[in-house]
Motif scaffolding. Sequence first.
Motif, PDB file in Angstrom:
ATOM      1  N   GLN A  49      -7.428   2.163  17.419  1.00  0.00           N
ATOM      2  CA  GLN A  49      -6.368   2.715  16.832  1.00  0.00           C
ATOM      3  C   GLN A  49      -5.653   3.752  18.068  1.00  0.00           C
ATOM      4  OE1 GLN A  49      -5.471   5.727  13.565  1.00  0.00           O
ATOM      5  NE2 GLN A  49      -6.119   3.785  12.607  1.00  0.00           N
ATOM      6  N   LEU A 106       1.401   5.430   0.956  1.00  0.00           N
ATOM      7  CA  LEU A 106       1.258   6.264   2.162  1.00  0.00           C
ATOM      8  C   LEU A 106       0.860   7.575   1.728  1.00  0.00           C
ATOM      9  CD1 LEU A 106       1.052   6.074   5.322  1.00  0.00           C
ATOM     10  CD2 LEU A 106       3.395   6.429   5.003  1.00  0.00           C
ATOM     11  N   ILE A 163      -2.996   9.065   6.378  1.00  0.00           N
ATOM     12  CA  ILE A 163      -2.715   9.686   7.650  1.00  0.00           C
ATOM     13  C   ILE A 163      -3.126  10.909   7.710  1.00  0.00           C
ATOM     14  CG2 ILE A 163      -1.327  10.128   9.587  1.00  0.00           C
ATOM     15  CD1 ILE A 163       0.422   7.736   8.706  1.00  0.00           C
ATOM     16  N   GLN A 165      -2.826  15.173  14.869  1.00  0.00           N
ATOM     17  CA  GLN A 165      -2.877  13.963  14.190  1.00  0.00           C
ATOM     18  C   GLN A 165      -4.365  13.720  14.470  1.00  0.00           C
ATOM     19  OE1 GLN A 165      -1.672   9.237  14.188  1.00  0.00           O
ATOM     20  NE2 GLN A 165       0.120  10.765  13.476  1.00  0.00           N
ATOM     21  N   GLY A 201       5.760   8.191  12.956  1.00  0.00           N
ATOM     22  CA  GLY A 201       6.469   8.087  11.539  1.00  0.00           C
ATOM     23  C   GLY A 201       7.605   9.010  11.379  1.00  0.00           C
ATOM     24  N   GLY A 202       8.120   9.455  12.525  1.00  0.00           N
ATOM     25  CA  GLY A 202       9.198  10.225  12.551  1.00  0.00           C
ATOM     26  C   GLY A 202      10.313   9.520  11.610  1.00  0.00           C
ATOM     27  N   PRO A 203      11.376  10.483  10.809  1.00  0.00           N
ATOM     28  CA  PRO A 203      12.036   9.857   9.918  1.00  0.00           C
ATOM     29  C   PRO A 203      13.259   9.223  10.835  1.00  0.00           C
ATOM     30  CG  PRO A 203      12.281  12.380   9.972  1.00  0.00           C
ATOM     31  CD  PRO A 203      11.193  12.000  10.821  1.00  0.00           C
ATOM     32  N   PRO A 262       0.755  -1.171   0.240  1.00  0.00           N
ATOM     33  CA  PRO A 262       0.125  -0.118  -0.149  1.00  0.00           C
ATOM     34  C   PRO A 262       0.829   1.259  -0.098  1.00  0.00           C
ATOM     35  CG  PRO A 262      -0.102  -1.012   2.100  1.00  0.00           C
ATOM     36  CD  PRO A 262       0.778  -1.994   1.303  1.00  0.00           C
ATOM     37  N   ARG A 295      13.167   3.808   6.371  1.00  0.00           N
ATOM     38  CA  ARG A 295      11.939   4.284   7.227  1.00  0.00           C
ATOM     39  C   ARG A 295      10.876   3.693   7.287  1.00  0.00           C
ATOM     40  NH1 ARG A 295       9.997  10.440   6.055  1.00  0.00           N
ATOM     41  NH2 ARG A 295       8.322  10.621   7.924  1.00  0.00           N
ATOM     42  N   TYR A 323      -2.170   5.777  17.417  1.00  0.00           N
ATOM     43  CA  TYR A 323      -1.613   6.864  16.741  1.00  0.00           C
ATOM     44  C   TYR A 323      -0.692   6.267  15.717  1.00  0.00           C
ATOM     45  CZ  TYR A 323       0.385  11.442  16.778  1.00  0.00           C
ATOM     46  OH  TYR A 323       0.590  12.732  16.628  1.00  0.00           O
ATOM     47  N   ALA A 327      -5.508   7.415  11.264  1.00  0.00           N
ATOM     48  CA  ALA A 327      -5.158   6.774   9.773  1.00  0.00           C
ATOM     49  C   ALA A 327      -6.267   6.114   9.247  1.00  0.00           C
ATOM     50  CB  ALA A 327      -3.916   5.962  10.292  1.00  0.00           C
ATOM     51  N   LEU A 337       4.433  11.598   1.383  1.00  0.00           N
ATOM     52  CA  LEU A 337       5.473  11.632   2.580  1.00  0.00           C
ATOM     53  C   LEU A 337       6.558  11.903   1.976  1.00  0.00           C
ATOM     54  CD1 LEU A 337       5.683  12.235   5.633  1.00  0.00           C
ATOM     55  CD2 LEU A 337       6.061   9.651   5.656  1.00  0.00           C
ATOM     56  N   ARG A 338       7.391  13.016   2.156  1.00  0.00           N
ATOM     57  CA  ARG A 338       8.456  13.236   1.582  1.00  0.00           C
ATOM     58  C   ARG A 338       9.543  12.512   2.585  1.00  0.00           C
ATOM     59  NH1 ARG A 338       8.614  19.292  -0.362  1.00  0.00           N
ATOM     60  NH2 ARG A 338       6.862  19.167  -2.192  1.00  0.00           N
ATOM     61  N   PRO A 339      10.807  12.151   1.899  1.00  0.00           N
ATOM     62  CA  PRO A 339      11.906  11.443   2.744  1.00  0.00           C
ATOM     63  C   PRO A 339      12.227  12.356   3.799  1.00  0.00           C
ATOM     64  CG  PRO A 339      12.583  11.400   0.379  1.00  0.00           C
ATOM     65  CD  PRO A 339      11.244  12.112   0.343  1.00  0.00           C
ATOM     66  N   SER A 340      12.786  11.940   4.627  1.00  0.00           N
ATOM     67  CA  SER A 340      13.328  12.832   5.885  1.00  0.00           C
ATOM     68  C   SER A 340      12.159  13.846   6.275  1.00  0.00           C
ATOM     69  CB  SER A 340      14.519  13.320   5.772  1.00  0.00           C
ATOM     70  OG  SER A 340      14.461  14.447   4.562  1.00  0.00           O
ATOM     71  N   GLU A 341      11.059  13.925   6.124  1.00  0.00           N
ATOM     72  CA  GLU A 341       9.964  14.778   6.728  1.00  0.00           C
ATOM     73  C   GLU A 341       9.131  14.111   7.696  1.00  0.00           C
ATOM     74  OE1 GLU A 341       7.261  17.683   4.027  1.00  0.00           O
ATOM     75  OE2 GLU A 341       6.680  15.372   3.483  1.00  0.00           O
ATOM     76  N   SER A 342       8.839  14.794   9.042  1.00  0.00           N
ATOM     77  CA  SER A 342       8.049  13.957   9.849  1.00  0.00           C
ATOM     78  C   SER A 342       6.484  14.008   9.183  1.00  0.00           C
ATOM     79  CB  SER A 342       8.209  14.567  11.050  1.00  0.00           C
ATOM     80  OG  SER A 342       7.363  15.901  11.087  1.00  0.00           O
ATOM     81  N   LEU A 343       5.678  13.229   9.865  1.00  0.00           N
ATOM     82  CA  LEU A 343       4.192  13.365   9.491  1.00  0.00           C
ATOM     83  C   LEU A 343       3.670  14.673   9.707  1.00  0.00           C
ATOM     84  CD1 LEU A 343       3.109   9.830  11.341  1.00  0.00           C
ATOM     85  CD2 LEU A 343       3.866  10.092   8.639  1.00  0.00           C
ATOM     86  N   ALA A 362       4.884  17.340  18.156  1.00  0.00           N
ATOM     87  CA  ALA A 362       4.885  15.907  18.476  1.00  0.00           C
ATOM     88  C   ALA A 362       3.747  15.096  18.858  1.00  0.00           C
ATOM     89  CB  ALA A 362       5.788  15.960  19.795  1.00  0.00           C
ATOM     90  N   TYR A 417      -4.401  14.677   9.262  1.00  0.00           N
ATOM     91  CA  TYR A 417      -4.014  15.714  10.565  1.00  0.00           C
ATOM     92  C   TYR A 417      -5.336  16.483  10.321  1.00  0.00           C
ATOM     93  CZ  TYR A 417       0.426  14.022  11.852  1.00  0.00           C
ATOM     94  OH  TYR A 417       1.432  13.541  12.450  1.00  0.00           O
ATOM     95  N   VAL A 460      -2.979   4.070   2.210  1.00  0.00           N
ATOM     96  CA  VAL A 460      -3.336   4.301   3.602  1.00  0.00           C
ATOM     97  C   VAL A 460      -2.976   5.879   3.746  1.00  0.00           C
ATOM     98  CG1 VAL A 460      -2.479   3.898   5.928  1.00  0.00           C
ATOM     99  CG2 VAL A 460      -2.651   1.995   4.210  1.00  0.00           C
TER     100      VAL A 460
END
Lengths: 235, 235
Positions: free
Chosen positions: B88, A18, A106, A88, B93-95, A16, B102, B90, A91, A61-67, A231, A108, A104
């Motif tokens: 559910q 994301l 996620i 958040q 997904g932090g990098p 799947p 990841r 949470y 999901a 979601l981009r690499p090295s970016e948090s949700l 967070a 916010y 899938v």
Amino acid sequence: MTPKYANVSERELEPPSLAISTVIFALRPDPETGRLTLWLPLVRRIRQPYRELWALPGGPLRPSESLQDAAARNLQETTGLSPRYLEQLYAFGGPDRSPTPRVVSIVYWALVQPDEAALARQDENVAWFPADAVGTLAFDHNRIIDYALWRLRNKMEYGSIAYAFLGPTFTLAQVREVYEAVLGRELDPANFRRQLQATQDIERTDSFLQGGRHRPPRLYRYTGPELQSDAFPPA
Amino acid sequence: MTPKYANVSERELEPPSLAISTVIFALRPDPETGRLTLWLPLVRRIRQPYRELWALPGGPLRPSESLQDAAARNLQETTGLSPRYLEQLYAFGGPDRSPTPRVVSIVYWALVQPDEAALARQDENVAWFPADAVGTLAFDHNRIIDYALWRLRNKMEYGSIAYAFLGPTFTLAQVREVYEAVLGRELDPANFRRQLQATQDIERTDSFLQGGRHRPPRLYRYTGPELQSDAFPPA
DNA sequence: CCAAAAGTGTTGTGGATACACCCATGC
DNA sequence: GCATGGGTGTATCCACAACACTTTTGG
């Protein structure tokens, strides 16, 4: 880039994918009644599936970016605004949310104060809608918005998110209007005032709001905990 | 199957992978004090990263399985049990949650009543731990458990999840013990009883629990809304 | 002076806490 | 009988809703 599938069995072999989506709420006066109401921006889909339908802003979601960062970026890209509150929601991942490759999401939800620039961003593919009249959206996005509204109203009865809709200073009546708009019912001004003053979240200033055709109300300032809610919850 | 990466830049080209994990709570008497306490099962990692450390049960999402189904399967596979309550928690997904590729984890939390068979499943790679003494776990799993505990305690003060820990009939004192174990404080038996009876969630039976060395307490039955909590909140 | 909203006072009610007290069983 | 937990009664307190009342401005 995205592979196309000839049939279901091929589809099922792929993992799947994301995506991050964001429900963005703002308060604006209703152009008809003038009463404060909830609005949210949607984007028009420019590709299949659900092409031409309105949908929540979102993307991969981009690499090295948090949700959370991805959600804030959605918001920035579609409205030009920064979130005053971002959290958040849930999901969503049912196998049948989307035809063809499984996604899938996620999701916010955010609160913002729109300025003219943000509202002006309306164009062919981005528009603001009253939260209770968004029409039929792509995917399961109607359901998602219903859930976000439920969460917003819930949080409202507790926390101090109301201030995310307001500027640096405000009158108690303005706070009450926010509550009334979100909860959809009227509140007793006297009791509401006392409830707010009982919390340690606001502080009176020495200024008053002039220009009304009645007694000028005192301005207050929010001094409670940070709203940004980075967070995650355990707060 | 899983590709290996020579360096970080290669890693960043891959889309994040998706996993489902589950925090499973059960009540058991503490072997020392005999008091009811919260326990949860963990699995030992058999591969890198964090090999040999304990971690939450989890795994990838299978095609055409919902997120919730995947969590229930985790639970079944590690304990043999069916969830009495599953929700559910949470999405994490932090990098930097995991070295190398990841991973975005969608975490569920569950309540179960373990039987002997389930507890017997303890072996080299699965074991039950007191929720407040799990040691240092793999990834960010300590943080996840803290959050799950916070949510459990929160829900406890409202909803009727307590019954998910109990059998088909129970005494009011047993319900109180559940609350006391989860919340970590003592409650007034008299007032607690009245609070429970005020809800419409339980119904008295004509049976009494025999065998104590005092007056036999009446047994009750849960009759409130389904606990299983399928789909998602808007309830 | 009047209208309108800001702001204060007062009273009643429901739920929660604290705690005194009685009941039924095993020993 | 006595210890132990099951179960009931009751006074007190406090948050909150309802609503009457006073204050301060613009017109």
